[in-house]
Motif scaffolding. Structure first.
Motif, PDB file in Angstrom:
ATOM      1  N   ALA A  69      37.153  39.967  42.542  1.00 41.65           N
ATOM      2  CA  ALA A  69      38.009  38.779  42.496  1.00 41.65           C
ATOM      3  C   ALA A  69      37.550  37.720  43.496  1.00 41.65           C
ATOM      4  O   ALA A  69      37.478  36.535  43.170  1.00 41.65           O
ATOM      5  CB  ALA A  69      39.463  39.163  42.775  1.00 41.65           C
ATOM      6  N   ALA A  99      48.644  42.070  40.852  1.00 44.48           N
ATOM      7  CA  ALA A  99      48.993  42.880  39.687  1.00 44.48           C
ATOM      8  C   ALA A  99      48.233  44.203  39.674  1.00 44.48           C
ATOM      9  O   ALA A  99      48.761  45.237  39.256  1.00 44.48           O
ATOM     10  CB  ALA A  99      48.703  42.095  38.410  1.00 44.48           C
ATOM     11  N   ALA A 100      46.997  44.176  40.144  1.00 42.62           N
ATOM     12  CA  ALA A 100      46.158  45.369  40.104  1.00 42.62           C
ATOM     13  C   ALA A 100      46.443  46.319  41.265  1.00 42.62           C
ATOM     14  O   ALA A 100      46.162  47.516  41.173  1.00 42.62           O
ATOM     15  CB  ALA A 100      44.679  44.983  40.115  1.00 42.62           C
ATOM     16  N   GLU A 132      42.287  28.181  41.181  1.00 35.29           N
ATOM     17  CA  GLU A 132      41.464  29.395  41.101  1.00 35.29           C
ATOM     18  C   GLU A 132      41.944  30.449  42.098  1.00 35.29           C
ATOM     19  O   GLU A 132      41.965  31.644  41.787  1.00 35.29           O
ATOM     20  CB  GLU A 132      39.997  29.054  41.371  1.00 35.29           C
ATOM     21  CG  GLU A 132      39.346  28.152  40.336  1.00 35.29           C
ATOM     22  CD  GLU A 132      39.076  28.852  39.017  1.00 35.29           C
ATOM     23  OE1 GLU A 132      39.279  30.074  38.933  1.00 35.29           O
ATOM     24  OE2 GLU A 132      38.661  28.166  38.059  1.00 35.29           O
ATOM     25  N   SER A 136      45.139  32.068  40.811  1.00 31.33           N
ATOM     26  CA  SER A 136      44.825  32.927  39.667  1.00 31.33           C
ATOM     27  C   SER A 136      44.250  34.266  40.127  1.00 31.33           C
ATOM     28  O   SER A 136      44.684  35.338  39.669  1.00 31.33           O
ATOM     29  CB  SER A 136      43.834  32.218  38.738  1.00 31.33           C
ATOM     30  OG  SER A 136      43.442  33.065  37.683  1.00 31.33           O
ATOM     31  N   GLN A 137      43.286  34.213  41.040  1.00 32.33           N
ATOM     32  CA  GLN A 137      42.690  35.450  41.529  1.00 32.33           C
ATOM     33  C   GLN A 137      43.703  36.268  42.336  1.00 32.33           C
ATOM     34  O   GLN A 137      43.728  37.500  42.245  1.00 32.33           O
ATOM     35  CB  GLN A 137      41.459  35.138  42.382  1.00 32.33           C
ATOM     36  CG  GLN A 137      40.308  34.474  41.634  1.00 32.33           C
ATOM     37  CD  GLN A 137      39.745  35.336  40.523  1.00 32.33           C
ATOM     38  OE1 GLN A 137      39.859  36.566  40.556  1.00 32.33           O
ATOM     39  NE2 GLN A 137      39.146  34.694  39.526  1.00 32.33           N
ATOM     40  N   SER A 138      44.558  35.596  43.110  1.00 30.17           N
ATOM     41  CA  SER A 138      45.558  36.302  43.908  1.00 30.17           C
ATOM     42  C   SER A 138      46.554  37.041  43.019  1.00 30.17           C
ATOM     43  O   SER A 138      46.948  38.174  43.307  1.00 30.17           O
ATOM     44  CB  SER A 138      46.309  35.318  44.810  1.00 30.17           C
ATOM     45  OG  SER A 138      45.433  34.713  45.717  1.00 30.17           O
ATOM     46  N   GLN A 139      46.954  36.403  41.927  1.00 34.77           N
ATOM     47  CA  GLN A 139      47.886  37.050  41.005  1.00 34.77           C
ATOM     48  C   GLN A 139      47.251  38.276  40.366  1.00 34.77           C
ATOM     49  O   GLN A 139      47.912  39.306  40.187  1.00 34.77           O
ATOM     50  CB  GLN A 139      48.331  36.048  39.942  1.00 34.77           C
ATOM     51  CG  GLN A 139      49.303  35.001  40.479  1.00 34.77           C
ATOM     52  CD  GLN A 139      49.594  33.898  39.474  1.00 34.77           C
ATOM     53  OE1 GLN A 139      48.705  33.449  38.752  1.00 34.77           O
ATOM     54  NE2 GLN A 139      50.828  33.454  39.429  1.00 34.77           N
ATOM     55  N   GLN A 140      45.965  38.189  40.054  1.00 35.18           N
ATOM     56  CA  GLN A 140      45.272  39.339  39.480  1.00 35.18           C
ATOM     57  C   GLN A 140      45.203  40.492  40.479  1.00 35.18           C
ATOM     58  O   GLN A 140      45.392  41.657  40.121  1.00 35.18           O
ATOM     59  CB  GLN A 140      43.867  38.936  39.036  1.00 35.18           C
ATOM     60  CG  GLN A 140      43.833  38.005  37.836  1.00 35.18           C
ATOM     61  CD  GLN A 140      42.419  37.665  37.411  1.00 35.18           C
ATOM     62  OE1 GLN A 140      41.524  38.486  37.497  1.00 35.18           O
ATOM     63  NE2 GLN A 140      42.219  36.437  36.959  1.00 35.18           N
ATOM     64  N   VAL A 141      44.917  40.158  41.736  1.00 39.38           N
ATOM     65  CA  VAL A 141      44.858  41.190  42.773  1.00 39.38           C
ATOM     66  C   VAL A 141      46.225  41.845  42.952  1.00 39.38           C
ATOM     67  O   VAL A 141      46.342  43.068  43.026  1.00 39.38           O
ATOM     68  CB  VAL A 141      44.358  40.587  44.097  1.00 39.38           C
ATOM     69  CG1 VAL A 141      44.577  41.565  45.249  1.00 39.38           C
ATOM     70  CG2 VAL A 141      42.888  40.209  43.990  1.00 39.38           C
ATOM     71  N   TRP A 161      35.923  34.022  42.730  1.00 42.11           N
ATOM     72  CA  TRP A 161      36.469  32.776  43.275  1.00 42.11           C
ATOM     73  C   TRP A 161      35.365  31.936  43.907  1.00 42.11           C
ATOM     74  O   TRP A 161      35.269  30.732  43.667  1.00 42.11           O
ATOM     75  CB  TRP A 161      37.559  33.075  44.294  1.00 42.11           C
ATOM     76  CG  TRP A 161      38.187  31.820  44.829  1.00 42.11           C
ATOM     77  CD1 TRP A 161      39.038  30.971  44.177  1.00 42.11           C
ATOM     78  CD2 TRP A 161      37.989  31.254  46.124  1.00 42.11           C
ATOM     79  NE1 TRP A 161      39.379  29.909  44.991  1.00 42.11           N
ATOM     80  CE2 TRP A 161      38.750  30.063  46.192  1.00 42.11           C
ATOM     81  CE3 TRP A 161      37.246  31.649  47.245  1.00 42.11           C
ATOM     82  CZ2 TRP A 161      38.798  29.260  47.329  1.00 42.11           C
ATOM     83  CZ3 TRP A 161      37.284  30.852  48.376  1.00 42.11           C
ATOM     84  CH2 TRP A 161      38.054  29.677  48.403  1.00 42.11           C
TER      85      TRP A 161
END
Length: 214
Positions: free
Chosen positions: A77, A174-175, A164, A167-172, A81
């Motif tokens: 991630a 969630a994972a 960006e 977006s990457q923070s939300q993915q992290v 970025w």
């Protein structure tokens, strides 16, 4: 290891963020800095980022965690970025160092607010500004005085950076549910609380934009 997986996740993502910031700042200093003085100044900030990385790496080891394993889940991630926000000139590099890195640090600061004081103190030390704000604000404002037309371009660039980053923070988040629990006081799947978190991050971003004159 007595610390929760969320603590190891936080220190791991912070460690990789500092390591990658060191690498990117060093590259920007060598390639984009318009003068030797600017190259030296940004290189000094990069050295500070590496010192922060070493503090985090050592603390992870003290906790019984493998630093490389703790960092590796976050490398894709953060690398994505940096790839998507590669600056094209010196002013873009400065805006990224101030605005882009700033919102990421706000993200980690939110998580640290729920931690044991000893971990929180380490995170506070790692998130120390180290002169990044003053350096970037002075140089960007000087650049805008020299070329006022650059303001619109830099404002668009800053919006791209924050988009960006979020977006990457939300993915992290969630994972890595354990890390998400540090970010919100409610359950990690509480979308309302997560929305409030990102609203706070956006407000801090707007203050930085104002400081830059954008």
């Amino acid at each position: 290891m007595n610390e929760s997986p969320g603590v190891v996740d936080l220190l791991g993502v912070l460690a990789y963020a500092e390591l990658s910031a060191f690498a990117r700042m060093t590259e920007d200093a060598a390639v984009l800095a318009p003068s030797l003085a600017d190259q030296a100044a940004l290189s000094e900030l990069a050295v500070a980022e590496y010192a922060h990385f070493r503090l985090l790496r050592d603390r992870l080891s003290e906790l019984g965690a493998d630093p490389e394993q703790a960092m590796s889940p976050f490398a894709p991630a953060l690398d994505a970025w940096h790839t998507q926000t590669k600056p094209g000139d010196w002013l873009q590099a400065l805006v990224k160092a101030y605005v882009g890195v700033g919102i990421a640090l706000d993200f980690y600061r939110e998580a640290a607010s729920h931690l044991d004081p000893s971990i929180g103190k380490l995170v506070d030390e790692v998130l120390a500004d180290e002169g990044r704000s003053e350096f970037a604000v002075e140089r960007v404002r000087a650049g805008l005085r020299a070329d006022p037309t650059a303001a619109g371009r830099l404002a668009l660039w800053a919006r791209r950076l924050v988009g960006e980053a979020l977006s990457q923070s939300q993915q992290v988040a969630a994972a890595r549910p354990e890390l998400a629990r540090l970010l919100v006081e409610a359950a990690p799947d509480d979308q309302a609380e997560i929305s409030r978190l990102f609203a706070r991050l956006t407000e801090a971003h707007n203050r930085r934009m104002a400081a830059l004159g954008l």
